[in-house]
Design a protein around this motif. Sequence first.
Motif, PDB file in Angstrom:
ATOM      1  N   LEU A  53       0.057  14.864   2.158  1.00 20.45           N
ATOM      2  CA  LEU A  53       0.740  15.407   3.321  1.00 20.45           C
ATOM      3  C   LEU A  53       1.109  14.330   4.326  1.00 20.45           C
ATOM      4  CD1 LEU A  53       1.453  18.120   4.811  1.00 20.45           C
ATOM      5  CD2 LEU A  53      -0.825  17.966   5.841  1.00 20.45           C
ATOM      6  N   ASP A  54       2.409  14.177   4.590  1.00 19.30           N
ATOM      7  CA  ASP A  54       2.832  13.283   5.654  1.00 19.30           C
ATOM      8  C   ASP A  54       2.491  13.907   6.999  1.00 19.30           C
ATOM      9  OD1 ASP A  54       3.903  11.165   7.003  1.00 19.30           O
ATOM     10  OD2 ASP A  54       5.991  11.652   6.585  1.00 19.30           O
ATOM     11  N   VAL A  55       2.099  13.094   7.956  1.00 18.65           N
ATOM     12  CA  VAL A  55       1.681  13.604   9.264  1.00 18.65           C
ATOM     13  C   VAL A  55       2.882  14.034  10.102  1.00 18.65           C
ATOM     14  CG1 VAL A  55       0.564  12.974  11.445  1.00 18.65           C
ATOM     15  CG2 VAL A  55      -0.447  12.262   9.266  1.00 18.65           C
ATOM     16  N   HIS A  56       3.966  13.246  10.044  1.00 20.26           N
ATOM     17  CA  HIS A  56       5.129  13.509  10.892  1.00 20.26           C
ATOM     18  C   HIS A  56       6.236  14.167  10.064  1.00 20.26           C
ATOM     19  CE1 HIS A  56       3.340  11.381  14.223  1.00 20.26           C
ATOM     20  NE2 HIS A  56       3.076  10.366  13.424  1.00 20.26           N
ATOM     21  N   LEU A  57       6.492  15.443  10.357  1.00 21.42           N
ATOM     22  CA  LEU A  57       7.511  16.221   9.666  1.00 21.42           C
ATOM     23  C   LEU A  57       8.370  16.938  10.694  1.00 21.42           C
ATOM     24  CD1 LEU A  57       5.330  17.974   6.940  1.00 21.42           C
ATOM     25  CD2 LEU A  57       6.994  16.158   6.520  1.00 21.42           C
ATOM     26  N   PRO A  58       9.592  17.324  10.315  1.00 25.18           N
ATOM     27  CA  PRO A  58      10.385  18.159  11.218  1.00 25.18           C
ATOM     28  C   PRO A  58       9.693  19.509  11.448  1.00 25.18           C
ATOM     29  CG  PRO A  58      11.737  17.250   9.440  1.00 25.18           C
ATOM     30  CD  PRO A  58      10.324  16.962   9.093  1.00 25.18           C
ATOM     31  N   ASP A  59       9.878  20.067  12.609  1.00 25.82           N
ATOM     32  CA  ASP A  59       9.426  21.441  12.907  1.00 25.82           C
ATOM     33  C   ASP A  59       7.914  21.623  12.920  1.00 25.82           C
ATOM     34  OD1 ASP A  59      12.166  22.122  12.919  1.00 25.82           O
ATOM     35  OD2 ASP A  59      12.102  22.419  10.747  1.00 25.82           O
ATOM     36  N   ALA A  75      -9.446  26.410  -1.819  1.00 25.18           N
ATOM     37  CA  ALA A  75      -9.722  25.480  -2.913  1.00 25.18           C
ATOM     38  C   ALA A  75      -8.805  24.269  -2.901  1.00 25.18           C
ATOM     39  CB  ALA A  75      -9.590  26.203  -4.260  1.00 25.18           C
ATOM     40  N   THR A  76      -7.734  24.323  -2.123  1.00 31.33           N
ATOM     41  CA  THR A  76      -6.797  23.203  -2.044  1.00 31.33           C
ATOM     42  C   THR A  76      -7.337  22.139  -1.096  1.00 31.33           C
ATOM     43  OG1 THR A  76      -4.851  24.553  -2.537  1.00 31.33           O
ATOM     44  CG2 THR A  76      -4.467  22.516  -1.344  1.00 31.33           C
ATOM     45  N   ARG A  77      -7.293  20.891  -1.554  1.00 30.05           N
ATOM     46  CA  ARG A  77      -7.725  19.765  -0.722  1.00 30.05           C
ATOM     47  C   ARG A  77      -6.496  19.089  -0.112  1.00 30.05           C
ATOM     48  NH1 ARG A  77     -13.371  20.511  -0.946  1.00 30.05           N
ATOM     49  NH2 ARG A  77     -13.988  20.879  -3.090  1.00 30.05           N
ATOM     50  N   TRP A  78      -6.674  18.505   1.062  1.00 31.97           N
ATOM     51  CA  TRP A  78      -5.555  17.921   1.802  1.00 31.97           C
ATOM     52  C   TRP A  78      -5.817  16.442   2.062  1.00 31.97           C
ATOM     53  CZ3 TRP A  78      -1.607  21.393   3.153  1.00 31.97           C
ATOM     54  CH2 TRP A  78      -1.907  22.744   2.923  1.00 31.97           C
ATOM     55  N   LEU A  79      -4.877  15.600   1.662  1.00 34.90           N
ATOM     56  CA  LEU A  79      -4.982  14.157   1.877  1.00 34.90           C
ATOM     57  C   LEU A  79      -3.744  13.686   2.629  1.00 34.90           C
ATOM     58  CD1 LEU A  79      -6.250  11.353   1.418  1.00 34.90           C
ATOM     59  CD2 LEU A  79      -5.119  11.305  -0.828  1.00 34.90           C
ATOM     60  N   ALA A  80      -3.936  13.211   3.856  1.00 33.50           N
ATOM     61  CA  ALA A  80      -2.814  12.713   4.643  1.00 33.50           C
ATOM     62  C   ALA A  80      -2.378  11.356   4.112  1.00 33.50           C
ATOM     63  CB  ALA A  80      -3.211  12.606   6.111  1.00 33.50           C
ATOM     64  N   LEU A  81      -1.072  11.193   3.953  1.00 33.97           N
ATOM     65  CA  LEU A  81      -0.469   9.927   3.515  1.00 33.97           C
ATOM     66  C   LEU A  81       0.634   9.615   4.519  1.00 33.97           C
ATOM     67  CD1 LEU A  81      -0.063   7.636   1.414  1.00 33.97           C
ATOM     68  CD2 LEU A  81       1.525   9.171   0.219  1.00 33.97           C
ATOM     69  N   SER A  82       0.402   8.639   5.373  1.00 39.52           N
ATOM     70  CA  SER A  82       1.310   8.433   6.496  1.00 39.52           C
ATOM     71  C   SER A  82       1.549   6.963   6.766  1.00 39.52           C
ATOM     72  CB  SER A  82       0.748   9.100   7.758  1.00 39.52           C
ATOM     73  OG  SER A  82       1.583   8.877   8.863  1.00 39.52           O
ATOM     74  N   VAL A  83       2.693   6.669   7.373  1.00 36.56           N
ATOM     75  CA  VAL A  83       2.964   5.311   7.837  1.00 36.56           C
ATOM     76  C   VAL A  83       2.163   5.017   9.094  1.00 36.56           C
ATOM     77  CG1 VAL A  83       4.932   5.921   9.310  1.00 36.56           C
ATOM     78  CG2 VAL A  83       4.835   3.644   8.240  1.00 36.56           C
ATOM     79  N   SER A  84       1.715   6.067   9.793  1.00 38.05           N
ATOM     80  CA  SER A  84       1.009   5.898  11.061  1.00 38.05           C
ATOM     81  C   SER A  84      -0.473   5.622  10.846  1.00 38.05           C
ATOM     82  CB  SER A  84       1.161   7.162  11.916  1.00 38.05           C
ATOM     83  OG  SER A  84       0.312   7.103  13.054  1.00 38.05           O
ATOM     84  N   ASP A  85      -0.985   4.661  11.608  1.00 34.29           N
ATOM     85  CA  ASP A  85      -2.432   4.468  11.641  1.00 34.29           C
ATOM     86  C   ASP A  85      -2.961   4.658  13.058  1.00 34.29           C
ATOM     87  OD1 ASP A  85      -1.527   2.188  12.868  1.00 34.29           O
ATOM     88  OD2 ASP A  85      -2.503   0.773  11.502  1.00 34.29           O
ATOM     89  N   ALA A  86      -2.216   5.423  13.856  1.00 32.31           N
ATOM     90  CA  ALA A  86      -2.629   5.705  15.232  1.00 32.31           C
ATOM     91  C   ALA A  86      -3.839   6.621  15.236  1.00 32.31           C
ATOM     92  CB  ALA A  86      -1.480   6.349  16.005  1.00 32.31           C
ATOM     93  N   ALA A  87      -4.790   6.315  16.103  1.00 28.16           N
ATOM     94  CA  ALA A  87      -6.038   7.080  16.141  1.00 28.16           C
ATOM     95  C   ALA A  87      -5.793   8.561  16.374  1.00 28.16           C
ATOM     96  CB  ALA A  87      -6.951   6.516  17.235  1.00 28.16           C
ATOM     97  N   GLU A  88      -4.849   8.885  17.278  1.00 29.61           N
ATOM     98  CA  GLU A  88      -4.634  10.301  17.589  1.00 29.61           C
ATOM     99  C   GLU A  88      -4.078  11.064  16.392  1.00 29.61           C
ATOM    100  OE1 GLU A  88      -1.142   7.963  19.446  1.00 29.61           O
ATOM    101  OE2 GLU A  88      -3.304   7.732  19.143  1.00 29.61           O
ATOM    102  N   ALA A  96      -8.023  19.115  11.750  1.00 29.99           N
ATOM    103  CA  ALA A  96      -7.341  20.300  11.224  1.00 29.99           C
ATOM    104  C   ALA A  96      -7.831  20.668   9.827  1.00 29.99           C
ATOM    105  CB  ALA A  96      -5.834  20.076  11.208  1.00 29.99           C
ATOM    106  N   GLY A  97      -8.525  19.734   9.159  1.00 25.74           N
ATOM    107  CA  GLY A  97      -9.111  20.076   7.867  1.00 25.74           C
ATOM    108  C   GLY A  97      -8.771  19.168   6.706  1.00 25.74           C
ATOM    109  N   ALA A  98      -8.032  18.076   6.943  1.00 16.97           N
ATOM    110  CA  ALA A  98      -7.734  17.144   5.849  1.00 16.97           C
ATOM    111  C   ALA A  98      -9.018  16.474   5.373  1.00 16.97           C
ATOM    112  CB  ALA A  98      -6.730  16.090   6.304  1.00 16.97           C
ATOM    113  N   ARG A  99      -9.065  16.156   4.085  1.00 21.81           N
ATOM    114  CA  ARG A  99     -10.241  15.515   3.499  1.00 21.81           C
ATOM    115  C   ARG A  99     -10.151  14.002   3.519  1.00 21.81           C
ATOM    116  NH1 ARG A  99     -14.758  18.162   2.840  1.00 21.81           N
ATOM    117  NH2 ARG A  99     -15.287  16.888   1.036  1.00 21.81           N
ATOM    118  N   GLY A 100      -9.032  13.491   4.014  1.00 20.19           N
ATOM    119  CA  GLY A 100      -8.898  12.047   4.070  1.00 20.19           C
ATOM    120  C   GLY A 100      -7.560  11.651   4.657  1.00 20.19           C
ATOM    121  N   TYR A 101      -7.406  10.346   4.862  1.00 22.04           N
ATOM    122  CA  TYR A 101      -6.199   9.827   5.486  1.00 22.04           C
ATOM    123  C   TYR A 101      -5.996   8.412   4.967  1.00 22.04           C
ATOM    124  CZ  TYR A 101      -2.829   9.246   9.390  1.00 22.04           C
ATOM    125  OH  TYR A 101      -1.698   9.062  10.154  1.00 22.04           O
ATOM    126  N   VAL A 102      -4.867   8.182   4.311  1.00 20.54           N
ATOM    127  CA  VAL A 102      -4.535   6.841   3.845  1.00 20.54           C
ATOM    128  C   VAL A 102      -3.135   6.487   4.332  1.00 20.54           C
ATOM    129  CG1 VAL A 102      -6.051   6.928   1.831  1.00 20.54           C
ATOM    130  CG2 VAL A 102      -3.696   7.730   1.618  1.00 20.54           C
TER     131      VAL A 102
END
Length: 219
Positions: A53-59, A75-88, A96-102
């Motif tokens: 899941l990308d963090v920044h999306l339209p809408d 049962a679905t797991r969520w892994l953020a994949l983003s260009v941003s490494d901003a703490a916020e 929100a419930g993601a299991r990780g962030y890369v």
Amino acid sequence: MTGPRVFLVDDHAMVRAGVRSELGDDVQVVGEAADVAGAVAGIRATAPDVVLLDVHLPDGGGRAVLETLRAELPATRWLALSVSDAAEDVIAVIRAGARGYVTKTISGPDLRDAVRRVAEGDVVFSPRLAGFVLDAFAASSAPAAPAEDPAVDPGLDLLSAREREVMQLLARGYTYREIGGRLFISVKTVESHASNVLRKLQLSNRNELTRWAATNRLL
């Protein structure tokens, strides 16, 4: 095709194509979307094992997708994949419930490893992000008293010096490959040390190890 069933969410078609290529045959990509509405509909229809899941999306952003579907698809797991490494950004999506962030600087092999680990119930962070995420959660959940530091778990005394090194790197989110490179040991040796660490500390997985290390202020 074997491996986790993965749904890709990113508003750039070239990024989705690149991620799909990097994942290769290790996963089954069951769908993709470029915005919140498309992601919600597609994820509902496919019920994947993992959503990249990308963090920044339209809408509304990736967090809106997660908050809409998390309870509906437990049962679905969520892994953020983003260009941003901003703490916020990191803290918001984890809360929100993601299991990780890369971040999108991750290598193909490490991305495949991250997806597999998240599918198995582990948590995954790009190494430089793990520390401040854990700091944020420790600060928000810390009791008002007492002033003294908590006693370190006596299980730490059971670990050898090398096992302590491996333990800290594991807890910070490094992969076995990265740990081996940093400590100049083989991946097989890292796996052996990791197994010993979990056994001696009576922990079941890396998720529990990360929480244990944070509680004992060993990160």
